[in-house]
Write an enzyme that holds these catalytic residues in place. Structure first.
Site, mmCIF file in Angstrom:
data_model
loop_
_atom_site.group_PDB
_atom_site.id
_atom_site.type_symbol
_atom_site.label_atom_id
_atom_site.label_comp_id
_atom_site.label_asym_id
_atom_site.label_seq_id
_atom_site.Cartn_x
_atom_site.Cartn_y
_atom_site.Cartn_z
ATOM 1 C CE1 TYR A 20 48.871 36.239 45.839
ATOM 2 C CE2 TYR A 20 50.244 38.179 45.556
ATOM 3 C CZ TYR A 20 49.760 37.157 46.348
ATOM 4 O OH TYR A 20 50.177 37.043 47.648
ATOM 5 C CB THR A 97 50.372 49.233 37.439
ATOM 6 O OG1 THR A 97 49.225 48.388 37.679
ATOM 7 C CG2 THR A 97 51.076 48.782 36.184
ATOM 8 C CE LYS A 218 41.285 45.177 36.506
ATOM 9 N NZ LYS A 218 40.738 43.937 37.042
ATOM 10 C CG ASN A 222 39.048 46.488 39.965
ATOM 11 O OD1 ASN A 222 38.197 45.590 39.978
ATOM 12 N ND2 ASN A 222 40.327 46.231 39.802
ATOM 13 N NE ARG A 225 34.467 43.485 44.896
ATOM 14 C CZ ARG A 225 33.419 42.760 45.246
ATOM 15 N NH1 ARG A 225 32.313 42.823 44.545
ATOM 16 N NH2 ARG A 225 33.456 41.979 46.313
ATOM 17 N N GLY A 269 41.473 46.340 50.832
ATOM 18 C CA GLY A 269 42.909 46.190 50.582
ATOM 19 C C GLY A 269 43.170 45.571 49.232
ATOM 20 C CB CYS A 272 42.918 45.501 42.172
ATOM 21 S SG CYS A 272 44.001 44.314 41.362
ATOM 22 N NE ARG A 419 37.345 42.271 56.632
ATOM 23 C CZ ARG A 419 37.428 43.184 55.708
ATOM 24 N NH1 ARG A 419 36.388 43.483 54.950
ATOM 25 N NH2 ARG A 419 38.540 43.860 55.517
HETATM 26 N N1 NAD Z 1 46.278 40.486 41.913
HETATM 27 C C1 NAD Z 1 45.143 40.516 41.270
HETATM 28 O O1 NAD Z 1 44.202 39.856 41.685
HETATM 29 C C2 NAD Z 1 44.976 41.332 39.992
HETATM 30 C C3 NAD Z 1 43.770 41.242 39.298
HETATM 31 C C4 NAD Z 1 43.604 41.953 38.131
HETATM 32 C C5 NAD Z 1 44.626 42.776 37.682
HETATM 33 N N2 NAD Z 1 45.780 42.876 38.381
HETATM 34 C C6 NAD Z 1 46.825 43.747 37.845
HETATM 35 O O2 NAD Z 1 47.836 42.927 37.282
HETATM 36 C C7 NAD Z 1 49.125 43.502 37.515
HETATM 37 C C8 NAD Z 1 49.996 42.521 38.264
HETATM 38 O O3 NAD Z 1 49.415 42.252 39.504
HETATM 39 P P1 NAD Z 1 49.943 41.082 40.436
HETATM 40 O O4 NAD Z 1 48.964 40.975 41.527
HETATM 41 O O5 NAD Z 1 50.262 39.876 39.660
HETATM 42 O O6 NAD Z 1 51.310 41.766 40.946
HETATM 43 P P2 NAD Z 1 52.518 41.042 41.698
HETATM 44 O O7 NAD Z 1 53.220 42.106 42.455
HETATM 45 O O8 NAD Z 1 52.029 39.824 42.410
HETATM 46 O O9 NAD Z 1 53.438 40.549 40.508
HETATM 47 C C9 NAD Z 1 54.191 41.394 39.717
HETATM 48 C C10 NAD Z 1 55.489 40.683 39.394
HETATM 49 O O10 NAD Z 1 56.188 41.462 38.429
HETATM 50 C C11 NAD Z 1 57.573 41.379 38.744
HETATM 51 N N3 NAD Z 1 58.299 42.470 38.090
HETATM 52 C C12 NAD Z 1 58.372 43.769 38.456
HETATM 53 N N4 NAD Z 1 59.140 44.454 37.590
HETATM 54 C C13 NAD Z 1 59.552 43.572 36.652
HETATM 55 C C14 NAD Z 1 60.363 43.679 35.497
HETATM 56 N N5 NAD Z 1 60.881 44.827 35.116
HETATM 57 N N6 NAD Z 1 60.589 42.551 34.786
HETATM 58 C C15 NAD Z 1 60.062 41.361 35.153
HETATM 59 N N7 NAD Z 1 59.265 41.205 36.234
HETATM 60 C C16 NAD Z 1 59.030 42.296 36.970
HETATM 61 C C17 NAD Z 1 57.600 41.451 40.254
HETATM 62 O O11 NAD Z 1 58.820 40.990 40.778
HETATM 63 C C18 NAD Z 1 56.419 40.538 40.602
HETATM 64 O O12 NAD Z 1 56.809 39.191 40.758
HETATM 65 C C19 NAD Z 1 48.865 44.808 38.236
HETATM 66 O O13 NAD Z 1 48.784 45.849 37.329
HETATM 67 C C20 NAD Z 1 47.512 44.590 38.869
HETATM 68 O O14 NAD Z 1 46.838 45.802 39.105
HETATM 69 C C21 NAD Z 1 45.990 42.162 39.514
#
Ligand code: NAD
Length: 441
Positions: A20, A97, A218, A222, A225, A269, A272, A419
């Protein structure tokens, strides 16, 4: 692999983790003129990106189009080969993470990605950790791995920063472009180097600080919130006891200057909010015992169980025996109009009823193919013959539901509203047993 692109004068940026966060970041950098290589461990994501298709479903305004555009221009490719990091201008890591059942960070993905980057790191590259991490992770975990694997010195031979991401599902591109960002360097030179990169894609302000402060900011934003939602949820319990409507209370509280009370609901959910407070607290407690933050987490985690209690009360009230009962769980994504199901509050509800041997049908207009869950996109299949419709997600589709149609299709007219989707009085007038979070029962 280095010859993925033909024009060597253009700076190459590697984005590790095509989720994402990674997909919109990769597209935005490619649109800004960089040659972007995305790395992931999931082959289907790599294949989709290389075909110009977004692996992210749900409503993400502009993302599909942008991905098609940069793919067509030949500026975005994907691979599982980390050798593309060699000589890259920047490598941005945004892998998952999570925390485990004991709320301890699970950094397997992060450590694996950082190790592979370290093995291919050359002098002068900027390494950015965008993943959300516990305070001190950049300096205590990431930097030592990079230095060990590359034989280079952080802050001297390569630059290293934590630049936490602030995107939210449903507005990924908008947030990425418009929101201010915090850049925490292991030294000033690293932070300044990262600012040069981010000003290409971020219109908001770029605040420079150290990496530990950025990690704390960071996780704190969150956590803030999450605690605010916990307050709303606690007030919802109180309003139910008082026999009044928490949404009316919330609206009127917010007429007081400086008050911005959030909404209660069926549960918190996503990837984060349920874990970032634990990341913030990780390693704390040596000189004080945190109380508010863990309590808030527990209140928010209690909400799906509260939904179950409301449903069971309504079934008992309607004299429906669990044997042969059918429950429709409306919404499986954790947030409206999205396909993101991570830590969805729907799951504890589904698990509870299935454990009791009650038939559960799950409806979601956006989520597809979650293994072992049994999900339908067909609303009639879900509510047809159901004894209870439990609304977990505020999908737009549900806001426009016609109560009369619902009444005709259900076997027993029970609505559990997590909701504030429906007007309580209207539901009762139509003949429903209605129970909502924070409403009079
Ligand atoms: N989703 C959100 O809205 C959001 C917002 C802010 C921060 N974050 C943070 O950003 C980070 C990523 O979140 P996300 O929602 O994109 O997660 P996600 O699970 O959608 O994407 C993570 C991607 O990393 C890949 N991956 C895992 N191990 C890997 C490796 N060794 N090499 C290459 N790719 C690998 C996974 O296959 C997956 O496609 C997290 O730490 C999250 O807390 C997410």
């Amino acid at each position: 692999m280095l010859s993925m692109f033909s024009d060597f004068s253009v700076k190459r940026v590697v984005v590790v983790g095509l989720g994402y966060v990674g997909v919109p970041v990769a597209c935005s950098l490619a649109d800004a003129g960089f040659e972007v290589v995305g790395i992931d461990v999931i082959q289907s994501k790599i294949d989709m990106i290389n075909k110009g298709e977004s692996p992210i479903k749900g409503k993400e305004p502009g993302l599909d189009e942008l991905l098609k555009k940069v793919h067509k221009a030949g500026r975005l490719k994907a691979t599982d080969d980390y050798s593309v990091c060699e000589g890259a201008y920047a490598v941005l890591i945004m892998v998952e993470t999570p925390v485990d059942r004991d709320n301890v960070p699970r950094y397997e993905a992060l450590k694996s990605a950082v190790t592979s980057v370290g093995e291919n790191l050359k002098k002068g590259t900027l390494v950015v950790i965008e993943s959300t991490i516990a305070p001190r992770t950049t300096t205590d975990i990431v930097q030592p791995i990079l230095e060990h694997k590359s034989g280079l010195k952080g802050g001297e031979d390569f630059y290293l920063v934590h630049c936490p991401e602030r995107v939210a599902v449903g507005v990924l591109l908008k947030n990425l472009k418009e929101l201010d960002r915090i850049i925490g360097g292991i030294n000033e030179a690293s932070a300044k180097k990262a600012k040069e990169l981010y000003k290409n894609i971020v219109k908001g302000k770029l605040y420079l600080t150290d990496s530990i402060t950025a990690e704390a900011v960071k996780t704190a934003e969150n956590t803030y919130r999450d605690t605010q939602i916990a307050f709303a949820n606690e007030l919802a319990y109180l309003c139910e006891e008082l026999g009044i409507d928490v949404f009316e209370v919330q609206k009127l509280v917010n007429t007081s200057p400086g008050r911005q009370m959030l909404l209660p609901g069926a549960g918190v959910g996503g990837h984060c909010l349920p874990k970032d407070p634990w990341l913030l607290l990780y390693g704390s407690g040596k000189t004080f015992q945190p109380k508010l933050i863990p309590t808030s987490r527990h209140i928010n985690d209690s909400m799906p169980h509260h939904m179950v209690s409301l449903a069971e009360e309504a079934l008992t009230q309607s004299k429906i025996s669990p044997h042969g009962a059918k429950v429709a769980v409306m919404g499986y994504a954790f947030v409206e109009d999205s396909d993101d199901v991570r830590n969805t509050p729907a799951l504890p509800i589904i698990d509870h009823f299935r454990r009791r041997g009650i038939e559960v049908v799950i409806h979601d207009p956006f989520v597809k193919g979650v293994e072992g869950i049994g999900l339908t996109k067909n609303l009639n299949d879900a509510v047809g013959g159901a004894d209870c419709a439990i609304f977990v997600t505020a999908h737009s589709r549900y806001k426009n539901l016609k109560l009369k149609n619902l009444l005709q299709k259900m076997r027993t007219p029970i609505i559990i509203d997590g909701r504030n989707l429906f007007d309580r009085k209207k539901c009762i007038k139509e003949g429903f047993v209605y129970k909502g979070v924070g409403k009079k029962h």
